[in-house]
Design an enzyme around this catalytic site. Structure first.
Site, PDB file in Angstrom:
ATOM      1  N   CYS A  46      -1.943  -1.761   7.742  1.00 40.97           N
ATOM      2  CA  CYS A  46      -1.585  -2.878   7.018  1.00 40.97           C
ATOM      3  C   CYS A  46      -0.558  -3.725   6.888  1.00 40.97           C
ATOM      4  O   CYS A  46      -0.515  -5.136   6.823  1.00 40.97           O
ATOM      5  CB  CYS A  46      -1.992  -2.243   5.549  1.00 40.97           C
ATOM      6  N   ASP A  49       0.923  -1.048   0.086  1.00 40.20           N
ATOM      7  CA  ASP A  49       0.009  -0.001   0.099  1.00 40.20           C
ATOM      8  C   ASP A  49       0.691   1.241   0.021  1.00 40.20           C
ATOM      9  O   ASP A  49       0.607   2.304   0.826  1.00 40.20           O
ATOM     10  CB  ASP A  49      -0.883  -0.047   1.016  1.00 40.20           C
ATOM     11  N   LYS A 108      -6.745  -4.832  -2.659  1.00 40.14           N
ATOM     12  CA  LYS A 108      -7.174  -5.369  -1.479  1.00 40.14           C
ATOM     13  C   LYS A 108      -8.338  -4.490  -0.824  1.00 40.14           C
ATOM     14  O   LYS A 108      -8.306  -3.389  -1.247  1.00 40.14           O
ATOM     15  CB  LYS A 108      -6.050  -5.937  -0.617  1.00 40.14           C
TER      16      LYS A 108
END
Length: 180
Positions: free
Chosen positions: A108, A14, A76
């Site tokens: 995350c 991310d 995701k």
């Protein structure tokens, strides 16, 4: 345990356009992640990259995205990338070791690391290539990941362990281009 190129996958979590400006020392994180990405590609270590709800947070930052093949990108919705079955179906997803970098360390990255450990994987978190909006959150996340069984490493630890030995042409190339 050593990090072995033939057993590991580099996982970028991310590192996305809209969140990136808020990450403390983001430019350094991007530099370290890009360095690892290039070394991994030179050593034929698979690379996977996740994007958390890209409609809201945007795509992976251009500096990294330009170096990735499209199949490496995984959209995701779970905070943990390991909750997405797609992670394990991609090339490299079946490997025993994961070298992890990305954002946010306390959300995350942390949840992915904990889930990977629960699945019996060996996890190596690259300290200078993970980040959060706040220093305290990153520090607590690294502490918690270490306590759970992840190894906290530096990018050079990863590179030298992937290389395994000096005296080869590949070592000379990597050393000349990446290790100064």
């Amino acid at each position: 345990m050593l990090i072995r190129a033939q057993d590991s996958t580099l996982l970028l979590i991310d590192i996305q356009e809209r969140l990136f400006p808020a990450i403390e020392d983001g430019p350094a994180l991007a530099e370290h992640a890009g360095w690892l990405l290039q070394v991994a590609q030179r050593l034929d270590v698979p690379v996977l990259a996740t994007e958390q709800y890209s409609k809201g947070l945007g795509p992976t930052i251009a500096a990294l995205r330009e170096q990735l093949d499209e199949p490496a990108l995984i959209e995701k919705i779970h905070f943990s990338a390991a909750r997405e079955s797609e992670l394990f179906q991609r090339p490299g997803g079946d490997r025993q070791q994961f070298v992890v970098c990305g954002t946010e360390a306390h959300v995350c990255v942390l949840q992915t690391v904990l889930d990977l450990l629960e699945r019996g994987r060996e996890v190596f978190v690259v300290a200078e290539a993970v980040g959060s909006r706040r220093t305290e959150d990153k520090a607590l996340a690294l502490e918690r990941m270490r306590a759970a069984g992840a190894s906290i490493v530096s990018r050079e630890m990863v590179a030298f362990e992937w290389l395994e030995r000096a005296g080869t042409e590949l070592f000379r190339e990597i050393s000349r281009e990446f290790i100064r």
